[in-house]
Design an enzyme around this catalytic site. Sequence first.
Site, PDB file in Angstrom:
ATOM      1  N   ASP A 307       0.829  -1.216   0.000  1.00 47.15           N
ATOM      2  CA  ASP A 307       0.000   0.000   0.000  1.00 47.15           C
ATOM      3  C   ASP A 307       0.864   1.266   0.000  1.00 47.15           C
ATOM      4  O   ASP A 307       2.073   1.209   0.229  1.00 47.15           O
ATOM      5  CB  ASP A 307      -0.898  -0.030   1.249  1.00 47.15           C
ATOM      6  CG  ASP A 307      -1.963   1.064   1.244  1.00 47.15           C
ATOM      7  OD1 ASP A 307      -2.294   1.592   0.160  1.00 47.15           O
ATOM      8  OD2 ASP A 307      -2.472   1.395   2.335  1.00 47.15           O
ATOM      9  N   GLU A 310       2.263   5.021  -4.264  1.00 47.83           N
ATOM     10  CA  GLU A 310       2.206   5.930  -5.447  1.00 47.83           C
ATOM     11  C   GLU A 310       3.482   6.752  -5.552  1.00 47.83           C
ATOM     12  O   GLU A 310       3.871   7.030  -6.694  1.00 47.83           O
ATOM     13  CB  GLU A 310       0.980   6.842  -5.330  1.00 47.83           C
ATOM     14  CG  GLU A 310      -0.350   6.123  -5.484  1.00 47.83           C
ATOM     15  CD  GLU A 310      -0.704   5.236  -4.291  1.00 47.83           C
ATOM     16  OE1 GLU A 310      -0.256   5.561  -3.176  1.00 47.83           O
ATOM     17  OE2 GLU A 310      -1.396   4.227  -4.460  1.00 47.83           O
ATOM     18  N   ASP A 420      -9.080   3.048  -2.868  1.00 50.56           N
ATOM     19  CA  ASP A 420     -10.143   3.452  -1.937  1.00 50.56           C
ATOM     20  C   ASP A 420     -11.385   3.926  -2.674  1.00 50.56           C
ATOM     21  O   ASP A 420     -11.477   5.078  -3.083  1.00 50.56           O
ATOM     22  CB  ASP A 420      -9.637   4.591  -1.045  1.00 50.56           C
ATOM     23  CG  ASP A 420      -8.463   4.135  -0.199  1.00 50.56           C
ATOM     24  OD1 ASP A 420      -8.260   2.917  -0.075  1.00 50.56           O
ATOM     25  OD2 ASP A 420      -7.755   5.003   0.334  1.00 50.56           O
TER      26      ASP A 420
HETATM   27  O1  MIG Z   1      -4.067   6.357   4.181  1.00 53.57           O
HETATM   28  O2  MIG Z   1      -3.777   1.178   5.748  1.00 53.57           O
HETATM   29  O3  MIG Z   1      -6.019   2.023   0.290  1.00 53.57           O
HETATM   30  O4  MIG Z   1      -7.014  -0.064   1.849  1.00 53.57           O
HETATM   31  O5  MIG Z   1      -7.049   0.308   4.623  1.00 53.57           O
HETATM   32  C1  MIG Z   1      -4.813   5.166   4.201  1.00 53.57           C
HETATM   33  C2  MIG Z   1      -4.934   1.924   5.814  1.00 53.57           C
HETATM   34  C3  MIG Z   1      -3.900   3.975   4.097  1.00 53.57           C
HETATM   35  C4  MIG Z   1      -5.070   3.035   2.220  1.00 53.57           C
HETATM   36  C5  MIG Z   1      -5.531   1.765   1.576  1.00 53.57           C
HETATM   37  C6  MIG Z   1      -6.578   1.126   2.438  1.00 53.57           C
HETATM   38  C7  MIG Z   1      -6.030   0.857   3.819  1.00 53.57           C
HETATM   39  C8  MIG Z   1      -5.535   2.171   4.437  1.00 53.57           C
HETATM   40  N1  MIG Z   1      -4.539   2.787   3.557  1.00 53.57           N
END
Ligand code: MIG
Length: 662
Positions: A307, A310, A420
Amino acid sequence: MVKKYTYGKPFFTGAVVKEISPETSAIPYFSVNTEKGITFEIKLEDNDIVYGLGEATRGINKRGYVYESYCSDDFCHLETTKSLYGAHNFILIEGSVNFGVFFDYPTRLTFDICFAKADTMTIHAEKADIDVYIIEGNSLLKIVKSFREIIGKSYIPPRWALGYMQSRWSYYTSDAVREVAKNYRKAGIPLDAIFLDIDYMEAYKDFTVNKERFGDLTELIDEMKQEGIRLVPIIDAGVKIEDGYDIYEEGLDKGYFCVNKDGNPFSAGVWPGLTHFPDFLNEEAGLWFGLKYKTLTDLGIEGFWNDMNEPAIFYSEKGIERFYEKLSEITNGDKSVDNYNKIKDIVNSLQNSQEDDNSIYHNVNGELIKHNDIHNMYGYKMTECTAKALEKLRPEERTLLFSRASYVGMHRSAGIWTGDNFSWWSHILLELKQLPALNMCGFLYIGADLGGFGNNASRDLVLRWLSLGIFTPLMRNHAALCTRDQECYQFENTDDFKNIIELRYRLIPYLYSEFLKCAENDEMFFKPLGFEYANDEIARNVEDQLFVGNELMIAPVYTQNTLGRYVYLPEDMTSVRLKANGELEFEAMTQGHHFIRVPLNEVVFFIRKGKCIPLASSALSTDVMDFDALTLIGDKGASYELYTDDGVSTDMSKVEKRILEN
Ligand code: MIG
């Protein structure tokens, strides 16, 4: 047939794996202008369709809007959003001309698809350093296949990853995880995985485990595995700056982090606090980070999600310094709207700012490269490094892996989830439209947060979304912090959920088999109707139905409070109705338009003419399913080629192919 046209000195992305020598003649179809960066322009006829762009907003036909390939953390995306988490620069034009085009360019690329001018598509890059591939063929499917052949084979997950999975930001303790498992089992609803979001870590530090809340993680993993449930932890891109934290200290010592122009590591605030970003463009650094997943694979973990790659940045250290400087320009006590607007702009300038992307540098074979020049490769390279390391750590078995940010090429290493979304009806339809476009770029293991990530989900929305989700390879229910609980057992009459998810399990032999075929033959798992019916004007304009594999068509319900929906059948088909009692009801239907009633607790899908599909019996997890006891449904006399294997082996030559006759 694929031809390559090279302009300037493109950065090597690795998206294309096949060696192709550049043409010396001018590119066909487009006029090219190099006055400011580079612009490609093409005139289109009214009825031409533009497919593609992978994970993007809006339609299956992308005409009528401007899109920007620039991996972005856009947690609340609307119809107006131009950039999402992935950057997938493949488009396909069908109509007066038929060809595919891939723009291999690792940073911001703008696609004006008949927006500024209704008959003109322009593609613009700020730097005239780009490889463009023109792909021709006598059908859309052949063009996609030729493109897929040059970008390499798609990632194949373990079969259990086609089971139903539950996630939540966050299950805070190991007992909370046990509770989820217990409730699913009590309701008799199949479940193959539970996800661990950032709170399993110690202070959001990658490769650590919170001792108070997950002190018994090893036991938990084993216990869950006994139940047929795998735990899938998250890994974030940022590494917390903290003395004594080994990942931070090693990375610093070896020079593995992205740097500022001055050569010092770039610092930014994300969940752990101030962090450094591993330099995934530097192979050695990437592999170093990838091998850290060992901490978790050693405990028995078989899957991960990457995660914030980007990369998502709340603010940078330099950015917050600028912030305080700008604040000093604000007049204390000034109550004017002007002052309010200034304050607002200053605050908004912090998150995911272009200034930050311009100030990060990578070490690519000893050369400093500006992040902004390769922005779309960061998540791709993170995940590629992860996959390479996992091949070393778990050489015998496939590991589940998917990422949020991506670029073409990452499809060889992992799947993606579409980031998201919201618990909105419109996002059910958005998912449907993204699926085939992602397949075009090789991403086969894909799916959205079912039930929606942001906002509160209603029971009917979750049921309808699951009814689409049972057909997506990645089938995961996930929700954000502070939203209503949306595990299936949280709602009334859990049998309705059970019935729909059981249908998914009955379909796994088919879905898995089709997945393996698509991966082997570079084909699309989800196809818009126009891909098979290019001469049927209605079929080629359908924006809310898809073929799933070669045998099925789906037409999900994506509006609230409705009896059902209109469905267009491009050919005679058999409708299959899952009734609330689990029975399947069949009806022969003729080509044309139909209104199909679909109560909330039923699912309707269609088997194509002359086809049949295998069904298994459902079970509480894929581990205890019998993949040999299959029945066939569909046309009598039809046959189906089943691909099957042990579900985990990395040796794909072990896949068995068997013809089943109905
Ligand atoms: O700023 O880890 O897209 O699936 O639950 C949010 C917390 C960070 C973004 C991910 C989401 C995840 C969340 N993350």
